[in-house]
Design an enzyme around this catalytic site. Structure first.
Site, PDB file in Angstrom:
ATOM      1  N   HIS A 144      75.186   3.847  94.228  1.00  0.00           N
ATOM      2  CA  HIS A 144      74.071   4.350  95.051  1.00  0.00           C
ATOM      3  C   HIS A 144      73.295   3.153  95.583  1.00  0.00           C
ATOM      4  O   HIS A 144      73.106   2.161  94.880  1.00  0.00           O
ATOM      5  CB  HIS A 144      73.140   5.245  94.222  1.00  0.00           C
ATOM      6  CG  HIS A 144      72.276   6.128  95.062  1.00  0.00           C
ATOM      7  ND1 HIS A 144      71.107   5.686  95.615  1.00  0.00           N
ATOM      8  CD2 HIS A 144      72.427   7.401  95.467  1.00  0.00           C
ATOM      9  CE1 HIS A 144      70.557   6.657  96.313  1.00  0.00           C
ATOM     10  NE2 HIS A 144      71.345   7.720  96.247  1.00  0.00           N
TER      11      HIS A 144
ATOM     12  N   ASP B 226      76.557  13.474  93.574  1.00  0.00           N
ATOM     13  CA  ASP B 226      77.784  14.132  94.048  1.00  0.00           C
ATOM     14  C   ASP B 226      78.885  14.208  93.003  1.00  0.00           C
ATOM     15  O   ASP B 226      79.881  14.902  93.209  1.00  0.00           O
ATOM     16  CB  ASP B 226      78.313  13.379  95.280  1.00  0.00           C
ATOM     17  CG  ASP B 226      77.374  13.541  96.460  1.00  0.00           C
ATOM     18  OD1 ASP B 226      76.849  12.536  96.939  1.00  0.00           O
ATOM     19  OD2 ASP B 226      77.115  14.706  96.830  1.00  0.00           O
TER      20      ASP B 226
END
Ligand code: SDX
Length: 428
Positions: free
Chosen positions: A308, A366
């Site tokens: 991320h 996700d």
């Protein structure tokens, strides 16, 4: 926003300029570089905006090092546990939690706008049945910008709120229509007696031939998934909405720009990519092969659902999503779900591997969401559309905040030019 101090830019003992340092309510301060070009003839250079604040915002705060996510100051863990998605929508849009009456009115207004104009149904007919749902979403949500000229004064707070209500209410209907269209089954119309998520699940999974009995555990799980996806500061798709909106463009068209950006596998398309990756790995014995592929600089493969830009700690949403995964699989009697066990083993192995530890690559929102959605009976091609359904409130809240911001001006970045300098056109 307060001016805390200033920093001088000095070259050869000469002060080129003095730049103010601004502080928000929490988080990193910012160096205000708006006067840099005027004083130095130079631009800042920051591809991907790794160190650039594009705006000031009061909506969502992320501390990537600590793994903290706050919606209007409230921790995501508390909202996911105790709130509902529509209550969170109200909070993100208005800045404060609604009281009982405000929430009831907000829910009623959303319910009253869940149907789409009957002409909207015709747009689907132009798509192939196997078109990707996100391609259809870009087309059909974009088409909404041709319908609501009655409430499109972007400088009117009432009109902006009406746009928000219409988008929060209609995107789930359109998402469900995308799924139905791909199956050849008839569109299901909303039912006003159902709550927001029950309504969506019925439009998505039921047919006119049967009565829909919502499973409260699964409804709560999907409601929580929407809360987890609702907003995330200045991510790529939200920044796209802001940039599109900065020109004064139609809000439905701006949200469509966000949908297009979200579709990318590096962003909202990752949930579909995670499920496809798990299906490809197929067995725990093959995890090592894929971990090595992810570490191989010469291999474009990345471990989808990991890493991320902001979180250099565990994404707090991934933790909640993993718990939700467990709840849904237990409710459905899928205790030995192969994909979930494979995902947990993949996570365990990756988090013990120095490559992922050194680069601070943790599971993101996700990584587990695809497994939950798959268990809920939602096809993987629909996963990013579900993400868009949750993120619509974040997009429209940031759009609203930007339009109302007195500092707002059209976004127009500059560049470092590396092309040909001026040259003469050869005479023929
Ligand atoms: C979302 O911004 C948001 O908030 C997004 C989001 C939201 O709610 O809006 O949180 C939603 O988009 C989550 C992210 C979903 N995407 C994925 O899961 C795709 C896989 N992840 C990567 O593509 C990547 O981690 C990103 C895109 C998420 C972040 O990329 P960055 O911040 O630009 O980091 P990077 O590409 O510079 O990577 C840093 C290093 C690189 O190695 P070096 O060049 O330093 O040697 O880490 C490596 C990368 O190669 N790396 C990975 C990796 N992610 C980064 N290596 C293997 N597998 C990965 N998943």
């Amino acid at each position: 926003m307060t001016n805390t101090r200033s920093l001088k830019l000095i070259e050869n003992e000469q002060t080129l300029c003095e730049l103010p340092v601004l502080a928000g309510s929490t988080g990193p301060n910012v160096l205000d570089v708006q006067s840099l070009y005027k004083h130095t003839g130079m631009f800042t250079y920051d591809p991907g905006f790794t160190s650039t604040a594009s705006c000031s915002s009061a909506i969502t705060y992320i501390d990537g090092e600590a793994g903290i996510l706050l919606y209007r100051g409230y921790p995501i863990e508390q909202l996911a546990e105790h709130s509902t998605f529509l209550e969170v929508c109200y909070l993100l849009l208005h800045g404060e939690l609604p009281d009982k009456a405000e929430l009831s009115t907000f829910e009623h207004n959303i319910t009253m706008h869940t149907m789409v104009h009957d002409q909207v149904n015709l747009f689907f007919r132009g798509f192939r049945r196997d078109a990707h749902p996100m391609a259809i979403m870009v087309g059909v949500v974009g088409a909404l910008s041709a319908f609501y000229h009655d409430a499109m004064d972007i400088h009117s707070k009432e009109d902006r709120l009406m746009c928000a209500i219409r988008l929060i209410a209609k995107v789930p209907t359109i998402v469900a229509m995308c799924h139905k269209y791909s199956t050849g089954l008839p569109f299901m119309y909303p039912k006003n007696k159902l709550n927001y998520v029950e309504n969506f699940m019925r439009m998505m999974l039921a047919t006119p031939c049967d009565e829909f009995e919502p499973n409260p555990v699964l409804v709560k799980a999907l409601d929580r998934i929407l809360i987890l996806h609702a907003d995330h500061e200045q991510n790529a798709s939200t920044s796209t909405v802001r940039l599109a909106g900065s020109s004064g463009a139609n809000p439905f068209a701006c949200i469509t720009a966000g949908i297009a950006c979200l579709w990318g596998a590096a962003h909202g398309g990752a949930n579909e990519a995670v499920l496809n990756m798990l299906l490809e790995i197929d067995d725990v014995s093959r995890i090592g092969l894929y971990i090595n592929k992810a570490k191989d600089k010469n291999d474009p493969f990345r471990l989808m659902g990991f890493g991320h830009r902001v979180y250099k700690n565990y994404d707090p949403r991934a933790k909640i999503m993993r718990e939700t995964c467990h709840e849904v699989l237990s409710e459905l009697g899928l205790h030995d779900d192969k994909l979930f066990k494979l995902a947990m083993e993949l996570e365990r192995i990756a988090l013990e591997d120095d490559y992922f530890i050194s680069k601070k690559l943790y599971p993101n929102v996700d990584f587990y969401s695809g497994i939950v959605l798959h268990a809920l009976g939602i096809p993987s091609k629909m996963f990013t559309a579900i993400f868009a359904m949750g993120r619509t409130i974040g997009w429209i809240s940031h759009w609203d905040e930007m339009i109302a911001d007195p500092e707002q001006k059209i976004g127009r970045p500059r560049q470092l030019y590396t092309g040909q300098t001026q040259r003469e056109l050869p005479l023929k």
